[in-house]
Design a protein around this motif. Structure first.
Motif, PDB file in Angstrom:
ATOM      1  N   HIS A   1      10.979  -0.766   2.418  1.00  0.00           N
ATOM      2  CA  HIS A   1       9.923  -0.397   1.466  1.00  0.00           C
ATOM      3  C   HIS A   1      10.387  -0.511   0.019  1.00  0.00           C
ATOM      4  O   HIS A   1      10.098   0.364  -0.794  1.00  0.00           O
ATOM      5  CB  HIS A   1       9.416   1.028   1.755  1.00  0.00           C
ATOM      6  N   CYS A   2      11.106  -1.592  -0.283  1.00  0.00           N
ATOM      7  CA  CYS A   2      11.574  -1.773  -1.663  1.00  0.00           C
ATOM      8  C   CYS A   2      10.470  -2.337  -2.550  1.00  0.00           C
ATOM      9  O   CYS A   2      10.540  -2.255  -3.768  1.00  0.00           O
ATOM     10  CB  CYS A   2      12.799  -2.692  -1.698  1.00  0.00           C
ATOM     11  N   GLY A   3       9.465  -2.964  -1.928  1.00  0.00           N
ATOM     12  CA  GLY A   3       8.337  -3.477  -2.702  1.00  0.00           C
ATOM     13  C   GLY A   3       8.573  -4.826  -3.346  1.00  0.00           C
ATOM     14  O   GLY A   3       7.717  -5.296  -4.104  1.00  0.00           O
ATOM     15  N   MET A   4       9.694  -5.471  -3.039  1.00  0.00           N
ATOM     16  CA  MET A   4       9.978  -6.777  -3.650  1.00  0.00           C
ATOM     17  C   MET A   4       8.975  -7.844  -3.196  1.00  0.00           C
ATOM     18  O   MET A   4       8.855  -8.894  -3.811  1.00  0.00           O
ATOM     19  CB  MET A   4      11.397  -7.236  -3.302  1.00  0.00           C
TER      20      MET A   4
ATOM     21  N   ASP B   1       3.079  -2.683   7.681  1.00  0.00           N
ATOM     22  CA  ASP B   1       3.266  -1.298   8.129  1.00  0.00           C
ATOM     23  C   ASP B   1       2.189  -0.846   9.120  1.00  0.00           C
ATOM     24  O   ASP B   1       2.404   0.095   9.881  1.00  0.00           O
ATOM     25  CB  ASP B   1       3.276  -0.345   6.931  1.00  0.00           C
TER      26      ASP B   1
ATOM     27  N   SER C   1       5.798  -7.523  -3.135  1.00  0.00           N
ATOM     28  CA  SER C   1       4.470  -7.397  -3.742  1.00  0.00           C
ATOM     29  C   SER C   1       4.157  -8.541  -4.702  1.00  0.00           C
ATOM     30  O   SER C   1       3.006  -8.938  -4.835  1.00  0.00           O
ATOM     31  CB  SER C   1       4.327  -6.050  -4.452  1.00  0.00           C
ATOM     32  N   ASP C   2       5.183  -9.096  -5.337  1.00  0.00           N
ATOM     33  CA  ASP C   2       4.942 -10.220  -6.257  1.00  0.00           C
ATOM     34  C   ASP C   2       4.980 -11.571  -5.543  1.00  0.00           C
ATOM     35  O   ASP C   2       4.822 -12.612  -6.181  1.00  0.00           O
ATOM     36  CB  ASP C   2       5.998 -10.237  -7.367  1.00  0.00           C
TER      37      ASP C   2
ATOM     38  N   ALA D   1       4.280  -5.377   2.545  1.00  0.00           N
ATOM     39  CA  ALA D   1       4.901  -4.264   3.283  1.00  0.00           C
ATOM     40  C   ALA D   1       3.830  -3.299   3.811  1.00  0.00           C
ATOM     41  O   ALA D   1       3.962  -2.763   4.916  1.00  0.00           O
ATOM     42  CB  ALA D   1       5.881  -3.519   2.387  1.00  0.00           C
ATOM     43  N   TYR D   2       2.779  -3.091   3.037  1.00  0.00           N
ATOM     44  CA  TYR D   2       1.702  -2.198   3.483  1.00  0.00           C
ATOM     45  C   TYR D   2       0.994  -2.794   4.698  1.00  0.00           C
ATOM     46  O   TYR D   2       0.731  -2.102   5.690  1.00  0.00           O
ATOM     47  CB  TYR D   2       0.700  -1.957   2.344  1.00  0.00           C
TER      48      TYR D   2
ATOM     49  N   VAL E   1      -0.438  -5.505  -0.381  1.00  0.00           N
ATOM     50  CA  VAL E   1       1.013  -5.708  -0.504  1.00  0.00           C
ATOM     51  C   VAL E   1       1.571  -5.972   0.906  1.00  0.00           C
ATOM     52  O   VAL E   1       1.227  -5.244   1.841  1.00  0.00           O
ATOM     53  CB  VAL E   1       1.675  -4.455  -1.127  1.00  0.00           C
TER      54      VAL E   1
ATOM     55  N   LYS F   1      -4.115  -2.464  -3.663  1.00  0.00           N
ATOM     56  CA  LYS F   1      -2.696  -2.289  -3.316  1.00  0.00           C
ATOM     57  C   LYS F   1      -2.458  -2.376  -1.806  1.00  0.00           C
ATOM     58  O   LYS F   1      -1.315  -2.489  -1.372  1.00  0.00           O
ATOM     59  CB  LYS F   1      -2.182  -0.934  -3.829  1.00  0.00           C
ATOM     60  N   THR F   2      -3.515  -2.309  -1.019  1.00  0.00           N
ATOM     61  CA  THR F   2      -3.322  -2.391   0.432  1.00  0.00           C
ATOM     62  C   THR F   2      -3.035  -3.831   0.881  1.00  0.00           C
ATOM     63  O   THR F   2      -2.842  -4.086   2.064  1.00  0.00           O
ATOM     64  CB  THR F   2      -4.549  -1.866   1.200  1.00  0.00           C
TER      65      THR F   2
END
Lengths: 449, 231
Positions: free
Chosen positions: A51-54, A78, A56-57, A74-75, A72, A69-70
């Motif tokens: 869940h580092c969020g890298m 998940d 998202s971009d 990782a989301y 992304v 944001k849903t």
């Protein structure tokens, strides 16, 4: 054609029973299926996200639709991971909510359906940007596979697979119609100046290359077959098109049904063996190339012939100077090239298209992200066969549209029919003054015969 | 430096740690063996690249921020990551060095450890803030994610203060007790938390490297020119 058309595809026709919502019985069935889907790549990918969020971009959905944001990666992943954790995570056995574990409920399954069919094209751009090496493509396919098994699969996507199953190609082009189309295209080709002796051989035994096509070509884009055949003839390439299993697409890659994927592959393998060809040659199709080149040998357990792509062959012909090109025919036209995810990132082909383009045109501008780092156009993963998600698909194409616009190109080249349709849609939607062409269409007019 | 501490603290620093360490190792062995039991997807396609070289390249990815756009465009984030993880290694290292080879913990070495712990503490604070305030990070965060980063940040702070007293020749302080009690907790807790991601890292990277290396995406050494006309 005098002979009666052969019935292709499976002997017994079928219509996969699809469902509009998950039921308790379907969830129970998915619970049974889960262990069989956990190979080492999928299991490590489910357990490995920090869940580092890298990511998202990296995703065209989250970049193009930043307000949601849903989307992304990782989301989205998940939704599957929560279920996996509820079954396999040690901590989740005692404190499930602490690690974000959730049992598979109807609500969670519906979210999985929404995000993993309608919010991910399995383009793997997040994968190549993940510090942990999480393979989202494999993970999402595993999730889709279970949903498809119990019938929760986008209807049109499943129809495409069923059509392939029943007819031997995904648009149910009958064998006689296909042969007539090829004969007509051959006549059209022979009407071109300098092409009088060019042929499009059908079922030529012992031909070196077994050329496969996307069914959209005989149906809607016959000129791309003509252009490809022109290039191959000009170079003296010994090729043939089969009257039987010429369809290189395999939408079971997208719905996750392995038995179907294997069956479609086996038909093609048997057909290449029937004609005794040395190479199975993938036409310009993104997922089709990946399905043939990288997945088919695994689905059928290895093949006794080689598999390549027309992109590699075109580049080879140019480097070996087997075709001569006049770049001046394209003077005044600026080109850019969109790398199909399945060809470049999941297929390893991005230098070859550039060899082709630079040999045929003077004005070529790269998009900001290209090659293995190219953004998905939004048409991958079977997205075009899921009309229920069309608004999101078009919105997700914004980053690609912006990058095409920034090049100032008049023509966006690509080598994939799903990309063709998506690019045409987003170019129109985002008001870009450019047209979409494939590489054979670039080469054909520039050929010096 | 000498580790002249009470018998109780020495018991915590040594025997208790060894027992907990053995427990942690056992959990990891089970975890790894469970993963190794999973079937590896077959690869029967003619390769364009080298799978083994791809796996090695992929494992070293952590040292090549230029290899991924996500780290290439977030240099600051990557530097933070690097410092944080070096600090993790040094802090864990300190828990071994203090009881086993206290002479190695000279003032210069101790100060170096403290610098990394101090920086990691600040980075930890920033990461906690990021996890609470950046919407796309908050939405993917579980309580374990918050707990893990808060725990690490407190661990760095505790270690920093404990080493400060150590540097000033006060090896047995409440801070050292907390530092080693936290270490004990870590050894028992980490196998069940996201902090154990370093066990999964090699699996993810090797899987990635084998797939994308073999396909010639990350490692373009083709075995045959058939598949690479540019050769």
């Amino acid at each position: 054609m005098s002979e009666k058309a052969e019935k292709l595809g499976a002997e017994k026709e079928r219509q996969w029973p699809t469902k509009t919502e998950f039921t308790p019985e379907m969830l129970a069935e998915m619970e049974k299926l889960l262990p069989s889907k956990l190979n080492r790549v999928v299991a490590a990918s489910l357990a490995g996200c920090i869940h580092c969020g890298m990511c998202s971009d990296a995703c065209h959905y989250s970049v193009s639709i930043p307000e949601d944001k849903t989307l992304v990666p990782a989301y989205k992943a998940d939704k599957f991971r929560k279920w996996y954790k509820s079954r396999y995570d040690w901590m989740a056995k005692v404190f499930p909510s602490f690690v974000g574990a959730e049992p598979l409920t109807k609500e969670l399954a519906e979210e999985m359906y929404d995000k993993l069919f309608g919010g991910c094209t399995m383009c793997r751009r997040c994968t190549v940007n993940c510090p942990m090496g999480v393979d989202y493509g494999m993970m999402v396919r595993a999730a889709r596979s279970m949903m498809q098994q119990v019938g929760r699969v986008p209807q049109h996507l499943q129809d495409t697979v069923d059509t392939h199953y029943n007819a031997g190609n995904n648009m149910a082009v009958p064998q006689d119609e296909m042969i007539e189309t090829i004969e007509w295209i051959e006549e059209e080709l022979q009407d071109e100046e300098g092409c009088e002796n060019f042929k499009i051989p059908v079922d030529k035994k012992g031909a070196r290359y077994f050329l496969t096509l996307n069914p959209r070509e005989p149906k809607y884009y016959p000129l791309t077959i003509q252009a490809t055949a022109k290039v191959l003839n000009a170079a003296g390439v010994d090729f043939t098109i089969s009257s039987r299993y010429w369809d290189l697409t395999n939408y079971a890659l997208f719905n996750g049904n392995d038995p179907d994927a294997k069956l479609f592959s086996q038909w093609q393998v048997d057909d290449v063996k029937r004609l005794g060809c040395e190479y199975l040659l993938a036409g310009e199709c993104g997922h089709g190339y990946r399905a043939l080149r990288w997945e088919l040998p695994n689905w059928v357990g290895g093949v006794p012939f080689k598999i390549t792509s027309v992109l590699e062959l075109f580049a080879k012909l140019i480097l070996e100077k087997r075709i001569k090109l006049d770049k001046s025919v394209w003077d005044g036209t600026r080109f850019t090239y969109h790398d199909s995810c399945n060809i470049a990132r999941s297929g390893g082909i991005w230098k070859e298209p550039r060899i082709v383009i630079n040999a045929a045109a003077n004005d070529f501008v790269e998009m900001e992200h290209h090659g293995p780092e190219s953004f998905c156009c939004g048409g991958g993963g079977g997205a075009l066969a899921m009309p229920e998600f069309t608004p999101r698909r078009i919105a997700a194409g914004k980053i690609k549209a912006d990058e095409i616009r920034a090049t100032g190109a008049n023509v966006c080249l690509q080598s994939c029919h799903n990309c063709t349709d998506q690019l045409k849609e987003i170019i129109e939607h985002y008001h870009i003054d450019a047209k979409v062409m494939n590489l054979a269409e670039l080469l054909s007019p520039a050929l010096v015969l | 430096m000498e580790n002249n501490v009470s018998h109780a603290l020495l018991f915590l620093e040594e025997e208790v740690q060894y027992i907990c360490l053995a427990f942690m190792a056992l959990m990891y062995v089970i975890k790894i063996s469970l993963l190794l039991k999973k079937p590896v997807p077959p690869e029967k396609a003619e390769l364009k690249g080298d799978r083994v070289a791809g796996a090695f390249e992929s494992l070293l990815n952590v040292l090549k921020p230029w290899s991924m756009e996500s780290t290439r465009k977030n240099t600051y984030f990557y530097v933070e990551f690097l410092i944080f993880h070096i600090a993790v290694v040094l802090t864990i290292g300190a828990t071994f060095l203090i009881p086993l080879t206290p002479q190695f913990m000279t003032p210069a070495v101790t100060q170096l450890f403290m610098i990394f712990m101090g920086l990691a503490f600040l980075i930890g604070l920033r990461r906690i803030h990021r996890r609470f305030t950046v919407p796309e990070i908050r939405i993917i965060s579980s309580p374990d994610d918050f707990f893990a980063i808060i725990l690490m940040t407190v661990f760095f702070a505790t270690g920093f203060v404990a080493l400060y007293f150590w540097l000033n020749k006060m090896p047995e302080t409440a801070w050292m007790w907390i530092f080693f009690l936290m270490t004990t907790f870590f050894l028992l807790y980490v196998p069940f938390s996201k902090i154990s991601h370093y066990i999964l890292y090699p699996f993810g990277r090797v899987n990635f490297g084998r797939t994308f290396g073999g396909r010639g995406v990350t490692n373009t050494k083709a075995k045959s020119s058939d598949w690479n006309p540019t050769l």
